[in-house]
Scaffold this active site. Structure first.
Site, PDB file in Angstrom:
ATOM      1  N   GLU A  53     172.534  59.148  50.745  1.00 51.82           N
ATOM      2  CA  GLU A  53     173.723  58.801  49.967  1.00 51.82           C
ATOM      3  C   GLU A  53     174.891  58.403  50.875  1.00 51.82           C
ATOM      4  OE1 GLU A  53     171.835  62.422  47.816  1.00 51.82           O
ATOM      5  OE2 GLU A  53     171.844  61.498  49.804  1.00 51.82           O
ATOM      6  N   CYS A  85     176.625  66.096  49.896  1.00 50.92           N
ATOM      7  CA  CYS A  85     176.683  64.692  49.451  1.00 50.92           C
ATOM      8  C   CYS A  85     177.484  64.565  48.160  1.00 50.92           C
ATOM      9  CB  CYS A  85     175.272  64.153  49.234  1.00 50.92           C
ATOM     10  SG  CYS A  85     174.376  63.876  50.779  1.00 50.92           S
ATOM     11  N   ALA A 155     137.874  62.699  63.406  1.00 52.42           N
ATOM     12  CA  ALA A 155     137.387  61.387  63.842  1.00 52.42           C
ATOM     13  C   ALA A 155     135.878  61.475  63.976  1.00 52.42           C
ATOM     14  CB  ALA A 155     138.022  61.001  65.171  1.00 52.42           C
ATOM     15  N   TRP A 170     136.401  59.823  74.147  1.00 51.62           N
ATOM     16  CA  TRP A 170     136.870  59.506  72.798  1.00 51.62           C
ATOM     17  C   TRP A 170     135.799  58.854  71.946  1.00 51.62           C
ATOM     18  CZ3 TRP A 170     141.253  61.974  72.461  1.00 51.62           C
ATOM     19  CH2 TRP A 170     142.093  62.066  73.578  1.00 51.62           C
ATOM     20  N   THR A 196     137.440  74.487  70.022  1.00 47.16           N
ATOM     21  CA  THR A 196     138.096  73.258  70.476  1.00 47.16           C
ATOM     22  C   THR A 196     138.866  73.512  71.761  1.00 47.16           C
ATOM     23  OG1 THR A 196     138.292  72.357  68.236  1.00 47.16           O
ATOM     24  CG2 THR A 196     139.832  71.509  69.875  1.00 47.16           C
ATOM     25  N   ASP A 200     137.722  71.410  74.969  1.00 44.39           N
ATOM     26  CA  ASP A 200     138.579  70.272  75.321  1.00 44.39           C
ATOM     27  C   ASP A 200     139.840  70.620  76.101  1.00 44.39           C
ATOM     28  OD1 ASP A 200     136.755  68.776  73.839  1.00 44.39           O
ATOM     29  OD2 ASP A 200     137.960  68.866  72.010  1.00 44.39           O
ATOM     30  N   ARG A 207     152.873  62.755  71.491  1.00 41.27           N
ATOM     31  CA  ARG A 207     153.060  61.864  72.634  1.00 41.27           C
ATOM     32  C   ARG A 207     153.524  60.487  72.143  1.00 41.27           C
ATOM     33  NH1 ARG A 207     148.417  64.721  73.549  1.00 41.27           N
ATOM     34  NH2 ARG A 207     147.076  63.056  72.828  1.00 41.27           N
ATOM     35  N   GLY A 290     137.430  71.660  65.000  1.00 38.53           N
ATOM     36  CA  GLY A 290     136.103  71.073  64.969  1.00 38.53           C
ATOM     37  C   GLY A 290     135.433  71.284  63.622  1.00 38.53           C
ATOM     38  N   SER A 296     135.560  75.365  57.006  1.00 40.96           N
ATOM     39  CA  SER A 296     136.115  76.594  56.422  1.00 40.96           C
ATOM     40  C   SER A 296     137.297  76.275  55.514  1.00 40.96           C
ATOM     41  CB  SER A 296     136.559  77.558  57.527  1.00 40.96           C
ATOM     42  OG  SER A 296     135.456  78.022  58.256  1.00 40.96           O
TER      43      SER A 296
END
Length: 355
Positions: A53, A85, A155, A170, A196, A200, A207, A290, A296
């Site tokens: 506004e 506002c 992914a 990847w 994970t 990893d 980023r 993962g 779950s």
């Protein structure tokens, strides 16, 4: 009525520009109309900055006195990071305010409308209400339930693998991975399971780093997390919250919080985890775990939104872990029913809600 809808849709398009920059605030858009023409427009651009506004009033090419304001959410009426506002709207001489939906938070919840009406301003609501609630679904859910909006992301390769056992890291391309950062940017927490972390050693940060980082959450029932992993080493700068079911809850590292949680059917109680995160004002959480963690969440019906990236690469023997049956079923439903689809070169992103 048709004119109201058209102007509100214009405000809605403006609101979308704030997504990813204003959270945990709602994305809000505003247009100011005089004599049937838009004379000012604005949106909430970043968390802590002026509301839609205010930006619309500043953008006015003519005096807003006597004009109609179209805004996608009830104007605020309290002092927060910015002044109310409602005060600015009254001072500007706005004659009528058309709002898509009432603000569900206790601080507002209709109070903004009452203040405007008391000042002699006509108020009209529920124009494009459904669209407005959908636009800020996480905000509305949290305001009403104090539970986070849960986004599940994974992914996969074209043949359904979640990880690979060759030298490549990847599955998806750089464009897809860059898109993931946009989702990370708008959430207040990122969650993974201990597997994970062990496999990893992720950072779980946005980023590039622009100062605003989400809380990093780990489900670690037996507290196996290595003391020299990236999450622990960087916890002083970017906090880590670990949920465990064991009594061994001591990790002497600044920025690390250990929370003992109960079990449900032999597994970490996800509802209890989400309730604890809600107490910490986590409005949106991105689950990047993962196969086990994602499965779950899906089995317990604790997911609100799903994002699936699929590469065109078939891994075959180079594949390591496959999607579970419930993940596969969800992917096929999204694919068949034409949920929101976007291409990133040869990768495909499917996005949809679970309800």
């Amino acid at each position: 009525m048709a004119a109201d809808i058209n102007f509100m849709k214009s405000a809605m398009l403006l609101a979308r520009k704030g997504l990813g920059n204003v959270e945990p605030n709602p994305a809000v858009g505003c247009v100011i109309v005089k004599n049937g023409k838009i004379i000012g427009k604005g949106w909430h651009k970043k968390f802590g900055g002026p509301h839609a506004e205010i930006n619309a009033l500043k953008n006015c090419k003519k005096s807003p006195a006597g004009a109609t304001m179209y805004v996608t959410l009830e104007p605020c009426c309290h002092f927060g990071k910015t002044p109310p506002c409602t005060n600015a709207i009254i001072k500007a001489g706005i004659k009528k305010v058309v709002a898509a939906v009432q603000d569900p938070t206790r601080k507002v919840a209709g109070k903004g409308f009452k203040i405007l009406k008391k000042a002699g301003i006509e108020v009209k609501t529920e124009i494009c209400k459904t669209e407005a609630e959908k636009l800020n679904a996480p905000f509305f859910k949290f305001a009403k339930t104090k539970k986070p909006w849960v986004i599940i992301k994974w992914a996969q390769s074209s043949d359904g693998f979640l990880s690979r056992n060759d030298k490549k890291r990847w599955i998806t391309n750089s464009a897809s991975r860059k898109d993931v950062q946009k989702t990370r940017k708008k959430v207040q927490a990122i969650l993974v399971g201990i597997n994970t972390v062990l496999a990893d050693d992720p950072m779980l940060t946005v980023r590039p780093d622009r100062g605003k980082q989400p809380l990093r959450v780990v489900l670690d029932s037996q507290l196996k997390i290595p003391r020299n992993c990236n999450l622990i080493k960087t916890a002083e700068k970017t906090p880590v919250c670990i949920f465990t079911t064991t009594n061994k809850t001591k990790i002497k590292q600044k920025g690390v919080e250990i929370i003992k949680i109960g079990k449900y059917k032999g597994e970490t109680d996800l509802k209890a985890v989400l309730a604890e995160l809600g107490k910490r004002n986590i409005q949106q959480i991105l689950v990047e775990g993962g196969e086990k963690v994602i499965t779950s969440f899906l089995k317990r019906k604790q997911a609100d939104e799903i994002i699936i990236y699929t590469s065109n690469e078939r891994l075959g023997r180079k594949g390591k872990v496959k999607t579970s049956q419930i993940m596969k079923n969800l992917y096929n439903r999204f694919k068949i029913n034409h949920f929101d689809k976007r291409l990133f070169t040869k990768d495909v992103r499917l996005t949809g809600l679970t309800k």
